[in-house]
Design an enzyme around this catalytic site. Structure first.
Site, PDB file in Angstrom:
ATOM      1  N   ALA A   1      14.253 -97.119 -45.025  1.00 52.19           N
ATOM      2  CA  ALA A   1      14.245 -95.771 -45.762  1.00 52.19           C
ATOM      3  C   ALA A   1      13.640 -94.840 -44.771  1.00 52.19           C
ATOM      4  CB  ALA A   1      13.684 -95.965 -46.963  1.00 52.19           C
ATOM      5  N   ARG A   2      13.965 -93.598 -44.931  1.00 51.38           N
ATOM      6  CA  ARG A   2      13.163 -92.417 -44.623  1.00 51.38           C
ATOM      7  C   ARG A   2      12.638 -91.616 -45.680  1.00 51.38           C
ATOM      8  NH1 ARG A   2      15.785 -88.828 -40.758  1.00 51.38           N
ATOM      9  NH2 ARG A   2      15.043 -89.424 -39.077  1.00 51.38           N
TER      10      ARG A   2
ATOM     11  N   ASP B   1       4.696-108.408 -48.537  1.00 52.79           N
ATOM     12  CA  ASP B   1       4.525-107.440 -47.281  1.00 52.79           C
ATOM     13  C   ASP B   1       3.222-106.878 -47.301  1.00 52.79           C
ATOM     14  OD1 ASP B   1       5.667-106.980 -44.609  1.00 52.79           O
ATOM     15  OD2 ASP B   1       6.851-105.455 -45.560  1.00 52.79           O
TER      16      ASP B   1
ATOM     17  N   LYS C   1      11.528 -91.470 -50.959  1.00 45.90           N
ATOM     18  CA  LYS C   1      11.878 -92.350 -50.121  1.00 45.90           C
ATOM     19  C   LYS C   1      13.555 -92.408 -50.046  1.00 45.90           C
ATOM     20  CE  LYS C   1      11.288 -97.439 -49.373  1.00 45.90           C
ATOM     21  NZ  LYS C   1      10.402 -98.478 -49.434  1.00 45.90           N
TER      22      LYS C   1
HETATM   23  P1  ADP Z   1      10.606 -99.380 -45.702  1.00 47.59           P
HETATM   24  O1  ADP Z   1      10.811-100.096 -46.973  1.00 47.59           O
HETATM   25  O2  ADP Z   1      12.034 -98.782 -44.997  1.00 47.59           O
HETATM   26  O3  ADP Z   1       9.693 -99.980 -44.902  1.00 47.59           O
HETATM   27  P2  ADP Z   1       8.344 -97.503 -46.257  1.00 47.59           P
HETATM   28  O4  ADP Z   1       8.112 -97.598 -47.873  1.00 47.59           O
HETATM   29  O5  ADP Z   1       7.537 -98.516 -45.601  1.00 47.59           O
HETATM   30  O6  ADP Z   1       9.928 -97.797 -45.788  1.00 47.59           O
HETATM   31  O7  ADP Z   1       8.198 -95.980 -46.062  1.00 47.59           O
HETATM   32  C1  ADP Z   1       8.578 -95.538 -44.845  1.00 47.59           C
HETATM   33  C2  ADP Z   1       7.395 -94.810 -44.388  1.00 47.59           C
HETATM   34  O8  ADP Z   1       7.600 -93.450 -45.155  1.00 47.59           O
HETATM   35  C3  ADP Z   1       6.239 -95.197 -44.366  1.00 47.59           C
HETATM   36  O9  ADP Z   1       5.751 -95.843 -42.872  1.00 47.59           O
HETATM   37  C4  ADP Z   1       5.219 -93.810 -44.477  1.00 47.59           C
HETATM   38  O10 ADP Z   1       5.151 -92.994 -43.235  1.00 47.59           O
HETATM   39  C5  ADP Z   1       6.254 -92.982 -45.223  1.00 47.59           C
HETATM   40  N1  ADP Z   1       6.013 -93.161 -46.854  1.00 47.59           N
HETATM   41  C6  ADP Z   1       6.240 -94.065 -47.658  1.00 47.59           C
HETATM   42  N2  ADP Z   1       5.798 -93.878 -48.964  1.00 47.59           N
HETATM   43  C7  ADP Z   1       5.149 -92.722 -48.743  1.00 47.59           C
HETATM   44  C8  ADP Z   1       4.293 -92.067 -50.009  1.00 47.59           C
HETATM   45  N3  ADP Z   1       4.239 -92.480 -50.997  1.00 47.59           N
HETATM   46  N4  ADP Z   1       3.722 -90.779 -49.502  1.00 47.59           N
HETATM   47  C9  ADP Z   1       3.682 -90.532 -48.088  1.00 47.59           C
HETATM   48  N5  ADP Z   1       4.455 -91.204 -47.018  1.00 47.59           N
HETATM   49  C10 ADP Z   1       4.958 -92.205 -47.502  1.00 47.59           C
END
Ligand code: ADP
Length: 320
Positions: free
Chosen positions: A56-57, A166, A72
């Site tokens: 995701a972005r 994870d 997300k």
């Molecule tokens: P994936 O499932 O693709 O690994 P993540 O949930 O880890 O995605 O989210 C990707 C990135 O988005 C994170 O590394 C972070 O930088 C940012 N991110 C995710 N959730 C949040 C949030 N609640 N607030 C701010 N940034 C977030």
């Protein structure tokens, strides 16, 4: 709501057209529209890019009252097969069912033609991973403060038979008040009963428990989260995860033999070592359960009053 994630449209165009369409689709997915309208007519305005993971972005999203969230954003074009679709729906279902002070709050979920949006509580101060990068090592009182919050959240998850699977520094975010919030339920699973075992090999190399690497023979359960807590505690206190190596296979070999040490030039207290040793027990039944962790001697040590934003840019807010 996202009960129906439509599969990407079937492609009957000619190769050249297909390529153009693909490029256009990819560009569209990378930058979602500046205004996203939900089915029930609510408008969200897209803001800054926050970060991206494997799937995701993440962007800032503002509602009409000015409240800011993290969205997300998953491109529908990347949800190619049933398995990926089922995984995304499972992440949404599990995350939606959770409410805890130290878990990223799930706000809403909606879709447009190109993306699925998961609206989350915003955590603008990055994660424990960035904290460790700037600080190199974190003081024992601060780690104690973080651990209490992390253990509290995992206690809540395990009481609901959810395994996160994870847990890692990059998935534990800071909210605006510097409280920790566990996020990313992409690998989480709900056990139908406490005795069920899981057999899928999943996780992040440095954090994977030995029984997960055992795969089909042993299966795994709640203890994988306890193992990951041990890895995070070690990494924060020592500066790097215990089984770190360039080659992933070497990491796995070290994990399978619990081959790690405590470097003399980065001393930590004996009570911290004793807790880490138990958390990183090779046999999962020898690890403390999530309910037992906070009774360890190490938690009787000093706590900082509050971690403030200074702790992000190099000034420890601990007491030692
Ligand atoms: P994936 O499932 O693709 O690994 P993540 O949930 O880890 O995605 O989210 C990707 C990135 O988005 C994170 O590394 C972070 O930088 C940012 N991110 C995710 N959730 C949040 C949030 N609640 N607030 C701010 N940034 C977030």
């Amino acid at each position: 709501n996202v009960e129906t994630i439509a599969p990407p449209p079937s492609n009957t165009a000619k190769p050249q057209q297909q390529k153009k369409k693909k490029e256009k689709l990819s560009a569209l997915c990378k930058t979602p529209p500046s205004i996203v309208r939900t089915r029930n007519g609510r408008d969200y305005r897209r803001g800054n890019f926050l970060g991206e993971g494997g799937f995701a972005r993440c962007f800032q999203m503002k509602d009409s009252s000015g409240q800011i969230y993290a969205a997300k954003t998953v491109a529908k074009a990347s949800i190619k097969n049933e398995k990926t679709k089922t995984k995304l729906l499972s992440e949404i279902k599990i995350h939606k069912s959770l409410k805890h002070a130290n878990i990223v709050n799930f706000i809403d979920c909606f879709e447009d033609d190109v993306n699925v949006y998961i609206l989350l509580e915003i955590c603008p101060n990055q994660s424990l991973m960035e904290l460790l990068k700037t600080r190199k090592r974190v003081s024992e009182p601060e780690v104690r403060f973080f651990m209490v919050q992390i253990v509290g959240a995992i206690k809540y998850l395990h009481s609901r038979r959810v395994i996160h699977r994870d847990l890692k520094l990059g998935n534990i975010f800071f909210d605006p008040d510097m409280n920790l919030k566990i996020g990313d339920f992409g690998l989480a699973t709900v056990l139908p009963s406490n005795s069920t075992r899981k057999y899928t090999i999943c996780g992040t190399p440095n954090y994977i428990a030995p029984e997960v690497l055992g795969g089909k023979n042993t299966g795994h359960s709640f203890e994988v989260d306890v193992w990951a807590i041990g890895i995070m505690m070690y990494a924060l206190l020592v500066g790097k995860p215990p089984f770190q190596a360039k080659d992933v296979q070497v990491i796995y070999e070290r994990i399978k033999k619990t081959e790690y040490g405590f470097p003399e030039d980065k001393p930590i207290s004996d009570s911290a070592k004793a807790l880490i040793k138990d958390l990183l027990s090779l046999n999962p039944i020898h690890r403390p359960t999530i309910d037992e962790i906070l009774s360890y001697e190490w938690f009787k040590g000093p706590f900082p009053e509050k971690t403030h934003e200074l702790s992000l840019n190099g000034t420890p807010s601990g007491l030692d």
